[in-house]
Motif scaffolding. Structure first.
Motif, short mmCIF file in Angstrom:
data_model
loop_
_atom_site.label_atom_id
_atom_site.label_comp_id
_atom_site.label_asym_id
_atom_site.label_seq_id
_atom_site.Cartn_x
_atom_site.Cartn_y
_atom_site.Cartn_z
N HIS A 176 0.84 -1.20 0.00
CA HIS A 176 0.00 0.00 0.00
C HIS A 176 0.88 1.25 0.00
O HIS A 176 0.61 2.21 -0.74
CB HIS A 176 -0.95 -0.01 1.20
CG HIS A 176 -1.82 1.20 1.26
ND1 HIS A 176 -2.84 1.43 0.37
CD2 HIS A 176 -1.80 2.27 2.10
CE1 HIS A 176 -3.41 2.58 0.65
NE2 HIS A 176 -2.79 3.10 1.70
N ALA A 177 1.91 1.27 0.83
CA ALA A 177 2.83 2.42 0.88
C ALA A 177 3.52 2.62 -0.48
O ALA A 177 3.72 3.77 -0.91
CB ALA A 177 3.87 2.22 1.98
N MET A 178 3.86 1.54 -1.15
CA MET A 178 4.48 1.63 -2.47
C MET A 178 3.50 2.23 -3.49
O MET A 178 3.91 2.99 -4.37
CB MET A 178 4.97 0.27 -2.95
CG MET A 178 6.16 -0.26 -2.17
SD MET A 178 7.62 0.83 -2.28
CE MET A 178 7.95 0.76 -4.03
N ARG B 23 -2.42 3.42 -9.27
CA ARG B 23 -3.86 3.55 -9.03
C ARG B 23 -4.38 2.48 -8.09
O ARG B 23 -5.39 2.68 -7.42
CB ARG B 23 -4.62 3.46 -10.34
CG ARG B 23 -4.29 4.60 -11.31
CD ARG B 23 -4.96 4.40 -12.63
NE ARG B 23 -4.47 3.15 -13.21
CZ ARG B 23 -5.02 2.54 -14.23
NH1 ARG B 23 -6.09 3.03 -14.80
NH2 ARG B 23 -4.50 1.42 -14.72
N SER B 24 -3.70 1.33 -8.07
CA SER B 24 -4.17 0.21 -7.24
C SER B 24 -3.01 -0.76 -7.03
O SER B 24 -1.96 -0.65 -7.67
CB SER B 24 -5.31 -0.52 -7.96
OG SER B 24 -4.82 -1.09 -9.16
N LEU B 25 -3.24 -1.74 -6.14
CA LEU B 25 -2.23 -2.79 -5.95
C LEU B 25 -2.02 -3.55 -7.25
O LEU B 25 -0.89 -3.90 -7.60
CB LEU B 25 -2.65 -3.74 -4.84
CG LEU B 25 -2.54 -3.21 -3.42
CD1 LEU B 25 -3.10 -4.23 -2.43
CD2 LEU B 25 -1.11 -2.88 -3.07
N SER B 26 -3.11 -3.81 -7.97
CA SER B 26 -3.00 -4.53 -9.24
C SER B 26 -2.12 -3.76 -10.21
O SER B 26 -1.24 -4.34 -10.87
CB SER B 26 -4.38 -4.73 -9.87
OG SER B 26 -5.15 -5.58 -9.09
N ASP B 27 -2.33 -2.46 -10.29
CA ASP B 27 -1.53 -1.62 -11.19
C ASP B 27 -0.06 -1.65 -10.79
O ASP B 27 0.82 -1.77 -11.64
CB ASP B 27 -2.08 -0.19 -11.14
CG ASP B 27 -1.47 0.72 -12.18
OD1 ASP B 27 -1.26 0.27 -13.32
OD2 ASP B 27 -1.21 1.89 -11.85
N LEU B 28 0.20 -1.56 -9.49
CA LEU B 28 1.57 -1.59 -8.99
C LEU B 28 2.27 -2.89 -9.35
O LEU B 28 3.36 -2.90 -9.92
CB LEU B 28 1.58 -1.40 -7.46
CG LEU B 28 2.95 -1.52 -6.79
CD1 LEU B 28 3.74 -0.24 -7.00
CD2 LEU B 28 2.78 -1.79 -5.30
N VAL B 29 1.65 -4.01 -9.03
CA VAL B 29 2.25 -5.33 -9.26
C VAL B 29 2.38 -5.60 -10.76
O VAL B 29 3.41 -6.09 -11.22
CB VAL B 29 1.44 -6.44 -8.56
CG1 VAL B 29 1.95 -7.81 -8.92
CG2 VAL B 29 1.47 -6.24 -7.05
#
Length: 103
Positions: A24-26, A33-39
């Protein structure tokens, strides 16, 4: 403009509370925009070779080596030149510790 493709596959995995907080911090830090986007972005960068395993460490080591080399060159340039201070700053450099010339 980014072309949005429909995504039809779903991938699940579990994380600990600490891992979730870090992810979440990342998201916040990177603006994802979201965890999905980040990963997804991270995995695509790995796939495309933009984020090689250990690449960050190797890059930092190379930069540290370059900076060390630059500092050594600067040190050689400054050796023998002595301080180039004038006035009060120069006289303060020559005072003994605890000595006060203003009294």
């Amino acid at each position: 403009m980014t072309v949005m493709r429909a995504r039809s596959k779903l991938v699940y995995f579990r994380v600990s509370e600490e891992e979730y907080a870090w992810l979440h911090a990342m998201c916040v830090q990177t603006g994802a925009r979201s965890l999905s986007d980040l990963v997804r972005t991270f995995l695509q960068e790995r796939r495309d070779g933009r984020y090689a395993v250990g690449g960050g460490v190797e890059e930092l080591q190379a930069r540290i080596a370059k900076l060390t080399e630059m500092l050594e060159k600067l040190e050689k340039m400054l050796d023998g030149r002595g301080p180039r201070m004038h006035g009060a700053a120069c006289s303060r450099m020559n005072e003994s510790p605890g000595e006060n010339k203003t009294n």
